[in-house]
Design an enzyme around this catalytic site. Structure first.
Site, PDB file in Angstrom:
ATOM      1  N   ASP A 185      -1.063  -6.199  -6.062  1.00 27.87           N
ATOM      2  CA  ASP A 185      -1.392  -4.796  -5.751  1.00 27.87           C
ATOM      3  C   ASP A 185      -0.413  -4.130  -4.800  1.00 27.87           C
ATOM      4  OD1 ASP A 185      -2.119  -5.885  -3.224  1.00 27.87           O
ATOM      5  OD2 ASP A 185      -3.678  -4.378  -2.988  1.00 27.87           O
ATOM      6  N   GLU A 186       0.750  -4.727  -4.629  1.00 27.30           N
ATOM      7  CA  GLU A 186       1.621  -4.270  -3.552  1.00 27.30           C
ATOM      8  C   GLU A 186       3.086  -4.379  -3.948  1.00 27.30           C
ATOM      9  OE1 GLU A 186       0.799  -6.743  -0.194  1.00 27.30           O
ATOM     10  OE2 GLU A 186       2.354  -5.784   0.996  1.00 27.30           O
ATOM     11  N   ASP A 226       0.373   0.069  -1.726  1.00 23.67           N
ATOM     12  CA  ASP A 226      -0.624  -1.010  -1.635  1.00 23.67           C
ATOM     13  C   ASP A 226      -1.985  -0.436  -2.055  1.00 23.67           C
ATOM     14  OD1 ASP A 226      -1.189  -3.591   0.826  1.00 23.67           O
ATOM     15  OD2 ASP A 226      -2.517  -2.915  -0.762  1.00 23.67           O
TER      16      ASP A 226
END
Ligand code: TTP
Ligand code: MG
Length: 362
Positions: free
Chosen positions: A108-109, A13
């Protein structure tokens, strides 16, 4: 508990993603409280805040107006999605160099199952270090990583030492770690479940274990069964590779709730055009058109119409949406906060269905 030596899962993340991209691209923002979000005078909310801004109590989803009160000297910026998508694509490319078992959760993860991997590296921590350094090298951004044999633990671990963190929960520490975890940290436990668990004296995950499966199921139903499984270290969810989007859509929140039918029509014209363009770019056609309306009290409805044949035609999408708006909503008599159209049931899905269930079409 399953054999924990079986699985090696990494959760990655990025740190303060949108804000970090802006700080990277504009050195004068480094070390400053930066807030990315909608404008304070337009009912905007905070998408994210740099770690410097978080010290003032600014958080995601907070009205930007409130963020401004908490930290008047913060730098407020509008999101720049193109930049974020570019960075996101770069990190995904790195992930796929390591394994095809990548489950992205957002820009983003992602989870990666590295039990087997293309690097032939047996130590998951080494892979996590490698991923972090490649992300830094290729995007200039820092990421936090969690390594564990279970999905929910990998995710908890990545959040433990943010920013730029790396936390490993080795198989031998798993049960002790789970035992002392507050129940609200468990995947699927939100504020409501937390409250109910607390009412039964269940605060830590080990309390679920001692409560026992039978009682958990009796009181919490299926959810109780699932929570009990987590408490003994069974997270049945595999890392599931990303599937292609099942629908395409466009939504808009008005600055002021609207009763004006023409405003709604105008928005639908725009949205039908956008969706058609997007479908054409991706060589997709869909069959089901869905109109979504959120009224001023936040109650939300969706109304759908399925065509006989697939389309990517803006006029057809518009015509159906207007039809739904006119006949199946309270547009014009009840203030509307949000309007959106989406299209689903793409060709390939139907082909898949035909292959699986040929009798459907006989
Ligand atoms: P997160 O990973 O939840 O947050 P973050 O990366 O900003 O910060 P952290 O270091 O705590 O991971 O979300 C990733 C991005 O998604 C975030 O930068 C902005 C966007 N986002 C929103 O637009 N709205 C939201 O409510 C949240 C939570 C995130
Ligand atoms: Mg993040």
């Amino acid at each position: 508990m399953h054999d924990l030596s079986e699985k090696k899962i990494i959760h990655i993340d990025l740190d303060a993603f949108f804000a970090a991209v802006e700080q990277r691209d504009n050195p004068s923002l480094k070390g400053q409280p930066v807030v990315i979000g909608g404008a304070p005078d337009k009912r905007g909310v905070v998408s994210t805040a740099s770690y410097e801004a978080r010290k003032f109590g600014i958080r995601s989803a907070m009205p930007t107006r409130k963020a401004l009160l908490l930290c008047p000297h913060a730098i407020f910026l509008k999101p720049n999605f193109q930049k974020y998508t570019t960075a996101s694509k770069k990190i995904k490319k790195i992930f796929y160099e390591i394994t095809d078992l990548v489950e992205p959760l957002s820009l983003d993860e992602a989870y990666l199952d590295v039990t087997k991997n293309k690097l032939k590296e047996p130590i998951a921590k080494t892979i996590a270090i490698y991923i972090k350094s490649r992300i830094k090298g290729e995007t200039g951004l820092t990421a936090s990583a969690g390594v564990a044999p279970l999905k929910f633990l990998a995710k908890i671990a990545s959040a433990m030492n943010k920013p730029d963190g790396l936390t490993v929960i080795p198989p031998s520490h798993v049960q002790a770690f789970i035992d002392n975890l507050p129940v609200e940290k468990l995947w699927s436990v939100g504020p409501q479940s937390k409250k109910k668990l607390h009412q039964f004296g269940i605060f830590l995950t080990k309390d679920i274990k001692s409560f026992g499966l039978t009682k958990m199921e009796k009181i919490f139903g299926q959810h109780g069964y699932f929570l009990y499984q987590l408490s003994i270290g069974n997270d049945p969810r595999p890392v599931t590779p990303a599937q292609e989007a099942k629908s395409r859509g466009s939504e808009h929140t008005f600055e002021k709730d609207t009763l004006n039918y023409e405003v709604l029509q105008k928005k639908l014209i725009e949205q039908a055009g956008e969706i058609s363009e997007e479908l054409r770019k991706n060589s997709k056609k869909g069959k089901t058109i869905t109109l979504k309306i959120r009224y001023n009290d936040f109650s939300t409805i969706t109304r759908s119409h399925t065509l006989l044949t697939q389309t990517d035609d803006a006029e057809i999408i518009l015509k159906q949406s207007l039809n739904l708006l006119e006949n199946q909503t309270e547009a014009g008599s009840r203030p509307i906060r949000l309007i959106g159209i989406s299209i689903s049931k793409f060709e390939s899905e139907n082909e898949d269905l035909q292959l699986k269930f040929p009798f459907l079409h006989s």
